[in-house]
Design a protein around this motif. Structure first.
Motif, PDB file in Angstrom:
ATOM      1  N   GLN A 112       0.853  -1.184   0.000  1.00 17.16           N
ATOM      2  CA  GLN A 112       0.000   0.000   0.000  1.00 17.16           C
ATOM      3  C   GLN A 112       0.896   1.244   0.000  1.00 17.16           C
ATOM      4  N   PRO A 113       0.931   1.995  -1.112  1.00 20.02           N
ATOM      5  CA  PRO A 113       1.752   3.215  -1.146  1.00 20.02           C
ATOM      6  C   PRO A 113       1.311   4.205  -0.072  1.00 20.02           C
ATOM      7  N   ARG A 114       2.285   4.790   0.584  1.00 21.46           N
ATOM      8  CA  ARG A 114       2.034   5.768   1.642  1.00 21.46           C
ATOM      9  C   ARG A 114       3.025   6.915   1.510  1.00 21.46           C
ATOM     10  N   THR A 115       2.976   7.813   2.461  1.00 23.82           N
ATOM     11  CA  THR A 115       4.021   8.823   2.595  1.00 23.82           C
ATOM     12  C   THR A 115       4.455   8.861   4.050  1.00 23.82           C
ATOM     13  N   GLN A 116       5.677   9.290   4.256  1.00 24.60           N
ATOM     14  CA  GLN A 116       6.239   9.365   5.598  1.00 24.60           C
ATOM     15  C   GLN A 116       6.609  10.814   5.885  1.00 24.60           C
ATOM     16  N   ARG A 117       6.224  11.303   7.056  1.00 20.90           N
ATOM     17  CA  ARG A 117       6.472  12.703   7.400  1.00 20.90           C
ATOM     18  C   ARG A 117       7.911  12.922   7.853  1.00 20.90           C
ATOM     19  N   HIS A 118       8.463  14.065   7.418  1.00 21.20           N
ATOM     20  CA  HIS A 118       9.805  14.450   7.842  1.00 21.20           C
ATOM     21  C   HIS A 118       9.794  15.909   8.275  1.00 21.20           C
ATOM     22  N   TYR A 119      10.580  16.190   9.304  1.00 19.60           N
ATOM     23  CA  TYR A 119      10.657  17.528   9.879  1.00 19.60           C
ATOM     24  C   TYR A 119      12.127  17.972   9.832  1.00 19.60           C
ATOM     25  N   PRO A 120      12.533  18.634   8.739  1.00 17.91           N
ATOM     26  CA  PRO A 120      13.958  18.931   8.528  1.00 17.91           C
ATOM     27  C   PRO A 120      14.545  19.974   9.475  1.00 17.91           C
ATOM     28  N   GLN A 121      13.710  20.853  10.006  1.00 17.19           N
ATOM     29  CA  GLN A 121      14.214  21.908  10.884  1.00 17.19           C
ATOM     30  C   GLN A 121      14.108  21.468  12.350  1.00 17.19           C
ATOM     31  N   PRO A 122      15.195  21.530  13.095  1.00 18.59           N
ATOM     32  CA  PRO A 122      15.164  21.094  14.499  1.00 18.59           C
ATOM     33  C   PRO A 122      14.555  22.155  15.413  1.00 18.59           C
ATOM     34  N   ILE A 123      13.391  22.650  15.023  1.00 17.81           N
ATOM     35  CA  ILE A 123      12.742  23.708  15.800  1.00 17.81           C
ATOM     36  C   ILE A 123      11.241  23.447  15.887  1.00 17.81           C
ATOM     37  N   ALA A 124      10.623  24.032  16.895  1.00 19.28           N
ATOM     38  CA  ALA A 124       9.163  24.069  17.046  1.00 19.28           C
ATOM     39  C   ALA A 124       8.504  22.695  16.963  1.00 19.28           C
ATOM     40  N   ALA A 125       9.156  21.687  17.515  1.00 11.27           N
ATOM     41  CA  ALA A 125       8.576  20.347  17.467  1.00 11.27           C
ATOM     42  C   ALA A 125       7.218  20.309  18.159  1.00 11.27           C
ATOM     43  N   HIS A 126       7.090  21.030  19.279  1.00 14.77           N
ATOM     44  CA  HIS A 126       5.829  21.037  20.021  1.00 14.77           C
ATOM     45  C   HIS A 126       4.730  21.746  19.239  1.00 14.77           C
ATOM     46  N   LEU A 127       5.127  22.727  18.407  1.00 11.90           N
ATOM     47  CA  LEU A 127       4.150  23.467  17.611  1.00 11.90           C
ATOM     48  C   LEU A 127       3.707  22.666  16.388  1.00 11.90           C
ATOM     49  N   LEU A 128       4.663  22.053  15.714  1.00 14.61           N
ATOM     50  CA  LEU A 128       4.339  21.282  14.509  1.00 14.61           C
ATOM     51  C   LEU A 128       3.591  20.001  14.854  1.00 14.61           C
ATOM     52  N   GLY A 129       3.955  19.374  15.969  1.00 14.21           N
ATOM     53  CA  GLY A 129       3.312  18.127  16.364  1.00 14.21           C
ATOM     54  C   GLY A 129       3.829  16.948  15.564  1.00 14.21           C
ATOM     55  N   TYR A 130       3.033  15.892  15.518  1.00 13.20           N
ATOM     56  CA  TYR A 130       3.445  14.694  14.786  1.00 13.20           C
ATOM     57  C   TYR A 130       2.211  13.878  14.421  1.00 13.20           C
ATOM     58  N   VAL A 131       2.412  12.882  13.550  1.00 12.88           N
ATOM     59  CA  VAL A 131       1.317  11.991  13.154  1.00 12.88           C
ATOM     60  C   VAL A 131       1.583  10.598  13.703  1.00 12.88           C
ATOM     61  N   GLY A 132       0.528   9.828  13.832  1.00 11.91           N
ATOM     62  CA  GLY A 132       0.649   8.457  14.310  1.00 11.91           C
ATOM     63  C   GLY A 132      -0.496   7.618  13.769  1.00 11.91           C
ATOM     64  N   GLU A 133      -0.422   6.333  14.007  1.00 13.54           N
ATOM     65  CA  GLU A 133      -1.456   5.418  13.519  1.00 13.54           C
ATOM     66  C   GLU A 133      -2.758   5.629  14.291  1.00 13.54           C
ATOM     67  N   VAL A 134      -3.870   5.575  13.581  1.00 10.20           N
ATOM     68  CA  VAL A 134      -5.168   5.792  14.225  1.00 10.20           C
ATOM     69  C   VAL A 134      -5.466   4.669  15.215  1.00 10.20           C
ATOM     70  N   SER A 135      -6.194   5.007  16.250  1.00  7.52           N
ATOM     71  CA  SER A 135      -6.604   4.020  17.245  1.00  7.52           C
ATOM     72  C   SER A 135      -7.884   3.330  16.785  1.00  7.52           C
ATOM     73  N   ASN A 136      -8.190   2.206  17.403  1.00 10.10           N
ATOM     74  CA  ASN A 136      -9.435   1.506  17.088  1.00 10.10           C
ATOM     75  C   ASN A 136     -10.646   2.385  17.391  1.00 10.10           C
ATOM     76  N   ARG A 137     -10.535   3.186  18.427  1.00 10.47           N
ATOM     77  CA  ARG A 137     -11.641   4.076  18.788  1.00 10.47           C
ATOM     78  C   ARG A 137     -11.888   5.113  17.695  1.00 10.47           C
ATOM     79  N   THR A 138     -10.796   5.660  17.143  1.00  9.83           N
ATOM     80  CA  THR A 138     -10.936   6.641  16.068  1.00  9.83           C
ATOM     81  C   THR A 138     -11.580   6.013  14.838  1.00  9.83           C
ATOM     82  N   VAL A 139     -11.160   4.795  14.511  1.00  8.76           N
ATOM     83  CA  VAL A 139     -11.743   4.088  13.368  1.00  8.76           C
ATOM     84  C   VAL A 139     -13.239   3.898  13.572  1.00  8.76           C
TER      85      VAL A 139
END
Length: 226
Positions: free
Chosen positions: A143-170
């Motif tokens: 299954q083709p996907r994309t992977q997130r990258h954050y090249p700048q070592p700044i504002a990690a808390h502001l940009l956030g991140y992605v993760g796999e959905v939970s069963n509850r979300t589904v």
């Protein structure tokens, strides 16, 4: 006597009308409705979800803060899995027998007929190593996907991140399915609807050897990811 005949005629007419409605419905479902056609041909079709590239993020100086790289998930449909050379499979994917058994069991518990995530986020280089052998293992596909990258070592808390959905979300949000990714925090969460885009689907013909033979009906039933 005439009244009795009128009743019989009325009842017969009702039965005829009901029969015509049922026949009309069957005609629509089996002949006109493309969804039925796709379902009926499911033994030779593979529906691959097309995920749009998640939105990129720039700062006010147009510096790239978040971007995507190609990645591949390996999916499994338990009901389609056939006996295979376990040792060769483990070596090909670099996994243990315990991992294989656990993932197959989890997939069966989720659904024997629906796809489940088996191995996630293979890089382009790693996928290239397994791609030509994947057809040897019916029930498994990429299954083709994309992977997130954050090249700048700044504002990690502001940009956030992605993760796999939970069963509850589904369960609560029908848009998502098992193995999908979602914004967990920061901008990734706040702008989830804008960043994720809209999925599409492509239908492929697959032969008995699990090899894709081409697009189904010249892409007539495909939808575009945007």
């Amino acid at each position: 006597m005439a009244l009795k005949l009128d009743r019989q005629t009325t009842i017969a007419a009702i039965f005829v009308m009901v029969a015509l409605v049922i026949l009309g419905k069957l005609f629509y479902i089996q002949i006109l409705n493309p969804d039925y056609k796709l379902s009926a041909d499911n033994n030779v079709l593979r529906r691959i979800t097309q995920y749009p590239a998640r939105g990129t993020v720039y700062d006010r100086k147009q510096r790239l803060l978040v971007y995507n790289e190609a990645a591949y998930d390996i999916m499994v449909v338990p009901n389609e899995v056939k006996p295979f050379d376990t040792a060769a499979f483990l070596e090909l994917f670099g996994i243990t027998r315990e991992y294989l058994d656990e993932q197959l069991q989890a997939a069966k518990e989720f659904s024997s007929r629906k796809e489940s995530l088996f191995l996630k986020q293979l890089s382009t280089a790693d996928f290239a190593k397994v791609q030509e052998y994947l057809y040897q293992y019916p029930g498994f596909y990429a299954q083709p996907r994309t992977q997130r990258h954050y090249p700048q070592p700044i504002a990690a808390h502001l940009l956030g991140y992605v993760g796999e959905v939970s069963n509850r979300t589904v369960f609560e949000q029908p848009y998502y399915k098992q193995g999908d990714y979602i914004g967990i925090s920061g901008l990734e969460l706040s702008y989830e609807a804008e960043l994720r885009g809209q999925r599409g689907v492509r239908n492929y013909m697959v032969d008995v050897h699990n090899r894709v033979k081409g697009s189904y009906a010249n892409g007539l039933y495909d939808t575009v990811a945007v």
